[in-house]
Design an enzyme around this catalytic site. Structure first.
Site, PDB file in Angstrom:
ATOM      1  N   LYS A 118       0.815  -1.221   0.000  1.00 35.10           N
ATOM      2  CA  LYS A 118       0.000   0.000   0.000  1.00 35.10           C
ATOM      3  C   LYS A 118       0.849   1.271   0.000  1.00 35.10           C
ATOM      4  O   LYS A 118       0.374   2.341  -0.357  1.00 35.10           O
ATOM      5  CB  LYS A 118      -0.968  -0.023   1.168  1.00 35.10           C
ATOM      6  CG  LYS A 118      -1.982  -1.144   0.979  1.00 35.10           C
ATOM      7  CD  LYS A 118      -3.147  -1.072   1.907  1.00 35.10           C
ATOM      8  CE  LYS A 118      -4.221  -2.066   1.497  1.00 35.10           C
ATOM      9  NZ  LYS A 118      -3.814  -3.475   1.718  1.00 35.10           N
TER      10      LYS A 118
HETATM   11  C1  LIG Z   1      -4.402  -4.523   1.088  1.00 32.80           C
HETATM   12  C2  LIG Z   1      -3.647  -5.782   1.010  1.00 32.80           C
HETATM   13  C3  LIG Z   1      -4.019  -6.798   0.089  1.00 32.80           C
HETATM   14  C4  LIG Z   1      -5.246  -6.691  -0.795  1.00 32.80           C
HETATM   15  O1  LIG Z   1      -5.043  -5.803  -1.881  1.00 32.80           O
HETATM   16  P1  LIG Z   1      -6.276  -5.209  -2.703  1.00 32.80           P
HETATM   17  O2  LIG Z   1      -5.728  -4.172  -3.596  1.00 32.80           O
HETATM   18  O3  LIG Z   1      -7.238  -4.662  -1.673  1.00 32.80           O
HETATM   19  O4  LIG Z   1      -6.886  -6.364  -3.467  1.00 32.80           O
HETATM   20  C5  LIG Z   1      -3.224  -7.931   0.042  1.00 32.80           C
HETATM   21  N1  LIG Z   1      -2.143  -8.085   0.848  1.00 32.80           N
HETATM   22  C6  LIG Z   1      -1.774  -7.131   1.727  1.00 32.80           C
HETATM   23  C7  LIG Z   1      -0.597  -7.376   2.596  1.00 32.80           C
HETATM   24  C8  LIG Z   1      -2.502  -5.948   1.835  1.00 32.80           C
HETATM   25  O5  LIG Z   1      -2.120  -5.003   2.726  1.00 32.80           O
END
Ligand SMILES: *Cc1c(COP(=O)(O)O)cnc(C)c1O
Length: 453
Positions: A110
């Site tokens: 993120k």
């Molecule tokens: C947010 C997150 C996901 C999911 O990603 P999306 O874009 O919401 O599908 C997967 N793994 C981790 C570690 C995350 O923080």
């Protein structure tokens, strides 16, 4: 380039305006009016990450000069371990690679979107002279990535609600040990659902929302999605010749932002044979892409908490393309989904998407499997990608979090406890947080006393 609403009845906006407005006034999400070709970027050899990201954004952003865009991306990725190679591609075997997306300041993918969003907010504050107060709820990763995107930014304060005792110790320390005086972590005596409900109540209190200049940083943000397209191009540039033609991408999926970004890059020219949506036991998207039925169920907390999602908020963008841009149909289907109805969406179990599902025991098993087969330690989210390995097809697994964020699960699986020096250093700092009851009025009162005016 202009941006249109998925529901087709909002006026088109420029990139900066679409970014600032979040949701479109007709309730839809913004998408670019056309998808430009990225072939010139693909033909280049490996490009420094911030440069590649800037070149990509210049295809969409006509509000800023080339120089401003270059500067924005140099700054946004300067906080990564190796900014020039922000997303290293690791070879596990002849055909299997891992794209590590966890080398940003909070060790989850993120950061790619939220470091950028933090800097875009900063620019907006400087340009308009108006302060913002960001409010959000988190079950772990998003909150700390948002906090690290906005820490110490002038004109911004960040308030993040999380359930006391229900996030990992490291995740809590990432939010409470920043030492930044514009960051306000709030642990509530309740569940993640309570935190989300309180945030929703406060955003729906329009008088308060306007007066407090509340902003959100949620996963539907346009800049976050576009920022995530870049690492797919970066991965492609790093593949050895002979492995570039028919690539399968396997993506740990919750809100469908990460895998959607890859699919969009595919529509812009990235050679991709298949995108595999990897879910945990909260398998709405798995069932959708294998059976063609959209049938929501209750969230069941798992060992991969950032994928414990019921309604995948970015799904609407894909639906819009699936329906050839028909805003009316998109709107009808989204209204059905909002009512919680079961839905059959034709054509869904075909196309470039495939899906795989891993429950908690599978997560433990796959962490072992990745270690046995490849001597690789994968975090619980990434481990959902290690179900079916297809030798002789080039496969890129997207690794979304650093295993050191989830020491308990990793220890249970392989009896080792991965660490990272930056995460260890957090243990020496004093946490700063406010503990409040899970009650909207109590939170509103706390905000009234602490927001930036
Ligand atoms: C947010 C997150 C996901 C999911 O990603 P999306 O874009 O919401 O599908 C997967 N793994 C981790 C570690 C995350 O923080």
């Amino acid at each position: 380039m202009r941006f249109l609403s998925t529901r087709g009845s909002a006026p088109p906006l420029s990139f900066a305006d679409a970014f600032a407005s979040g949701l479109a006034p007709d309730g839809g999400l913004y998408v670019p009016e056309r998808l430009p070709s990225i072939e010139p970027l693909l033909e280049k050899g490996p490009t420094r990450y911030p440069e590649l990201a800037a070149e990509f954004f210049k295809l969409f952003d006509e509000d800023h000069s080339a120089e401003e865009i270059n500067e924005l991306f140099e700054k946004s990725y300067s906080s990564f371990e190796d900014p020039d190679n922000a997303a290293p591609l690791i070879e596990l075997s002849d055909d299997t690679y891992v794209l590590e997306l966890f080398h940003g300041p909070t060790f989850a993918f993120k950061d790619f979107g939220l470091q950028l969003v933090g800097n875009m907010f900063e620019e907006q504050i400087a340009r308009t002279g108006k302060v913002i107060n960001v409010l959000g709820a988190t079950s772990g990763d998003t909150g700390s990535a948002a906090i690290h995107g906005l820490a110490d930014k002038e004109g911004a304060r960040v308030f993040v609600l999380y359930p006391e005792g229900r996030i990992s110790d490291i995740q809590e320390r990432q939010m409470t040990c920043t030492g930044s005086d514009n960051i306000f972590p709030i642990s509530i005596e309740g569940s993640f659902d309570d935190a989300q409900r309180i945030v929703k109540d406060l955003f729906e209190d329009l008088e308060f929302k306007d007066r407090a200049r509340l902003s959100a940083v949620n996963s539907i943000n346009l800049a976050r999605i576009l920022a995530q397209c870049v690492y797919y191009i970066h991965a492609y540039q790093q593949l050895p010749e002979g492995h570039k033609d028919s690539v399968r991408y396997v993506v740990p999926t919750g809100n469908f932002g990460n895998v959607l970004a890859g699919w969009l890059a595919g529509r812009m020219g990235l050679p991709a044979e298949e995108f595999t949506v990897a879910t945990n036991q909260n398998d709405l998207l798995y069932r959708l892409f294998t059976e063609g039925i959209y049938e929501p169920k209750k969230v069941n907390p798992s060992l991969a908490p950032s994928m414990d999602i019921q309604v995948a908020s970015n799904f609407e963008r894909f639906l819009h393309y699936h329906l050839d841009g028909d805003g009316q149909r998109t709107s009808e289907i989204m209204n059905e989904i909002k009512k919680g109805n079961e839905l059959i969406i034709p054509g869904f179990n075909a196309g470039e998407f495939s899906a795989t599902r891993t429950d908690d025991s599978g997560i433990i098993e796959n962490i072992r499997k990745a270690k046995d087969l490849f001597n690789y330690v994968s975090d619980p989210h990434t481990s959902c990608c290690f179900n079916e390995m297809t030798p002789s097809q080039t496969t890129i697994i997207l690794a979304t979090a650093h295993p050191a964020k989830f020491p308990k699960t990793i220890t249970e699986a392989i009896n080792e406890s991965p660490t990272h020096p930056s995460l260890e250093r957090l243990r020496e700092r004093t946490p700063q947080k406010e503990r409040l009851p899970a009650n909207t009025d109590a939170i509103r009162k706390y905000l009234e006393e602490n927001i930036l005016q």
